[in-house]
Design an enzyme around this catalytic site. Structure first.
Site, PDB file in Angstrom:
ATOM      1  N   ARG A  93       0.834  -1.195   0.000  1.00 33.28           N
ATOM      2  CA  ARG A  93       0.000   0.000   0.000  1.00 33.28           C
ATOM      3  C   ARG A  93       0.869   1.245   0.000  1.00 33.28           C
ATOM      4  NH1 ARG A  93      -4.842  -1.102   4.339  1.00 33.28           N
ATOM      5  NH2 ARG A  93      -6.028  -2.495   2.979  1.00 33.28           N
ATOM      6  N   GLU A 112      -2.391  -8.289  -5.329  1.00 30.84           N
ATOM      7  CA  GLU A 112      -3.736  -8.838  -5.483  1.00 30.84           C
ATOM      8  C   GLU A 112      -3.702 -10.287  -5.951  1.00 30.84           C
ATOM      9  OE1 GLU A 112      -6.419  -7.779  -4.378  1.00 30.84           O
ATOM     10  OE2 GLU A 112      -5.843  -5.734  -3.892  1.00 30.84           O
ATOM     11  N   GLN A 163      -7.092 -15.955  -2.074  1.00 34.45           N
ATOM     12  CA  GLN A 163      -7.246 -17.130  -1.200  1.00 34.45           C
ATOM     13  C   GLN A 163      -6.017 -17.363  -0.323  1.00 34.45           C
ATOM     14  OE1 GLN A 163     -10.393 -19.418  -1.527  1.00 34.45           O
ATOM     15  NE2 GLN A 163     -10.658 -17.230  -1.753  1.00 34.45           N
ATOM     16  N   THR A 164      -5.288 -16.310  -0.032  1.00 33.81           N
ATOM     17  CA  THR A 164      -4.035 -16.456   0.709  1.00 33.81           C
ATOM     18  C   THR A 164      -3.946 -15.354   1.764  1.00 33.81           C
ATOM     19  OG1 THR A 164      -3.061 -17.285  -1.338  1.00 33.81           O
ATOM     20  CG2 THR A 164      -1.531 -16.692   0.419  1.00 33.81           C
ATOM     21  N   TYR A 209     -13.032  -9.972  -9.519  1.00 33.27           N
ATOM     22  CA  TYR A 209     -12.560  -9.310  -8.303  1.00 33.27           C
ATOM     23  C   TYR A 209     -11.280  -8.517  -8.563  1.00 33.27           C
ATOM     24  CZ  TYR A 209      -9.699  -8.382  -4.374  1.00 33.27           C
ATOM     25  OH  TYR A 209      -8.870  -7.723  -3.519  1.00 33.27           O
ATOM     26  N   ASP A 237     -14.860  -9.103  -2.641  1.00 37.43           N
ATOM     27  CA  ASP A 237     -14.101 -10.311  -2.308  1.00 37.43           C
ATOM     28  C   ASP A 237     -14.800 -10.994  -1.133  1.00 37.43           C
ATOM     29  OD1 ASP A 237     -13.570  -8.704  -0.175  1.00 37.43           O
ATOM     30  OD2 ASP A 237     -11.474  -9.268  -0.021  1.00 37.43           O
ATOM     31  N   CYS A 271     -18.143  -6.349  16.780  1.00 36.30           N
ATOM     32  CA  CYS A 271     -19.208  -5.426  16.363  1.00 36.30           C
ATOM     33  C   CYS A 271     -19.178  -4.096  17.120  1.00 36.30           C
ATOM     34  CB  CYS A 271     -20.572  -6.096  16.535  1.00 36.30           C
ATOM     35  SG  CYS A 271     -20.796  -7.561  15.488  1.00 36.30           S
ATOM     36  N   THR A 327      -6.738 -28.984  -1.044  1.00 35.41           N
ATOM     37  CA  THR A 327      -8.062 -28.405  -0.862  1.00 35.41           C
ATOM     38  C   THR A 327      -9.148 -29.466  -0.924  1.00 35.41           C
ATOM     39  OG1 THR A 327      -7.257 -26.427  -1.967  1.00 35.41           O
ATOM     40  CG2 THR A 327      -9.626 -26.623  -1.684  1.00 35.41           C
TER      41      THR A 327
END
Length: 367
Positions: free
Chosen positions: A44, A60, A65-66, A143, A161, A220, A319
């Site tokens: 970033r 990205e 999934q990581t 995505y 995502d 929350c 998986t």
DNA sequence: CACGCGTGGCA
DNA sequence: TTGCCAAGCGT
């Protein structure tokens, strides 16, 4: 055209207007939260600094999934070795596979290199700046195209995502199961989106999902949207998003044959480019199947040598199925030629070779 | 749309 | 321990 009914002139504003106001309020609250609590991540840019689309894209792809934690060292290694997309494109794909080894989902590495080539050769080294242009590139789906467009180019794209799916299905208590609920979620995000800071909005949604609106025990009380969250009002936040349960595959068994030559070489081969562990290096072995009989394994040995069955076995979970490998070991004379389709690497080359984790387990078990 | 595709961390 | 998962894509 009929004139408006009298009731629309009362103090109550039209429904559509109220919803637009609510969305602006949501976006403002989220961005204020993000400005205070955003995560500092290597890919970033600092607030106000220029964004590098190459680093956004690379991160990205790695983050698909990581976990952030797993990506960290890989992102550092890739950007140090290949500072630009053109540098990455000039590198042989085999080097990319080796550097990716251990991160998983190896088609991403192959597509990463293919995408770098496409950007370098067809786009002059510049990533397309809109969703449509990004969408067709290798390894970039809905995505990732939206995420790059928003984060790298500040386009008002609806980025959805797994984090965003969780946040939005809780916010509106959406009962539809995934993936059927995807279009409704995307539409809702487009409605919430702040077009003045699209990149920050996208990252804020994902940070909210990753740090506050977590799958289990969401915090929350710290959420900027707590007052308007339908799931929280009902106390059912942990039950969203709705999705059908997954099934785990049946156990498969197989054998691996570790052959070490007297002059310190190891016998290996490269897996086919597509499919499981595509393009990665492996120890020669049998097929993996549910009904594999270890007693018959020796028939599949790669060379006619005296193999010893090592005690124990190697277990690994993919998986969709767990795997149990019997490990055999044999020595070969110095200079012995490799069988067709196989090759020798020195023992020192093991560390830098494109071995997936399951194969490193096999090697560790045998050596 | 359903499935194949890795890995390591967590409760 | 076992199951579930974490910033999805390609077919």
């Amino acid at each position: 055209m009929a004139s408006r009914p009298v009731t629309s002139t009362t103090l109550t504003r039209p429904k559509q207007r109220r919803e637009a106001d609510a969305s602006r309020h949501h976006a403002a609250a989220l961005l204020a939260w993000y400005d205070r609590h955003r995560r500092r991540l290597a890919w970033r840019a600092l607030p106000g600094a220029a964004v590098d689309p190459y680093r956004v894209w690379l991160s990205e792809i790695m983050l698909q999934q990581t976990t952030v934690k797993a990506v960290g060292p890989y992102f550092a290694r890739f950007t140090e070795r290949w500072p630009t997309v053109e540098a990455l494109a000039r590198s042989p794909v085999e080097e990319v596979m080796k550097t990716w080894a251990g991160l998983g989902y190896y088609s991403r590495a192959r597509n990463l290199h293919a995408c770098a080539l496409a950007v370098a050769e067809r786009h002059g080294g510049r990533f397309p700046s809109d969703v449509e242009g990004l969408r067709g590139l290798p390894g970039i789906g809905d995505y990732t195209a939206s995420a790059i467009a928003a984060i790298a180019f500040d386009r008002p794209a609806a980025v959805v995502d797994g984090n965003v799916e969780r946040v939005v299905t809780r916010l509106d208590a959406i009962e539809t199961e995934l993936p059927a609920a995807k279009p409704a979620i995307k539409a809702r995000v487009a409605e919430l989106l702040d077009s003045t800071r699209p990149g920050d909005f996208a990252q804020a949604m994902m940070d909210l999902g990753a740090t506050i609106c977590t799958p289990k025990r969401p915090a929350c009380s710290l959420c900027p949207w707590q007052a308007s969250c339908a799931a929280r009002k009902a106390g059912t936040q942990e039950t969203y998003p709705r999705k059908a349960p997954k099934t785990t595959g049946r156990l498969r068994r197989g054998a691996a044959f570790v052959v070490v030559r007297a002059d310190r070489h190891l016998l290996v081969r490269t897996r086919p480019p597509k499919g499981l562990l595509g393009g990665m290096t492996e120890i020669p072995g049998s097929v993996w199947s549910a009904d594999f009989a270890v007693a018959a394994a020796r028939a599949e040995a790669p060379m006619p040598l005296a193999f010893t069955r090592l005690p124990g076995s190697v277990s690994h979970v993919f998986t969709h199925f767990p795997l149990e490998l019997a490990v055999f070991h044999a020595s070969a004379p110095a200079g012995a030629p490799a069988p067709a389709g196989m090759r020798w690497i020195t023992l020192d080359e093991i560390a830098g070779e494109a071995f997936p984790t399951v194969m490193r387990k096999v090697i560790a078990h045998a050596l």
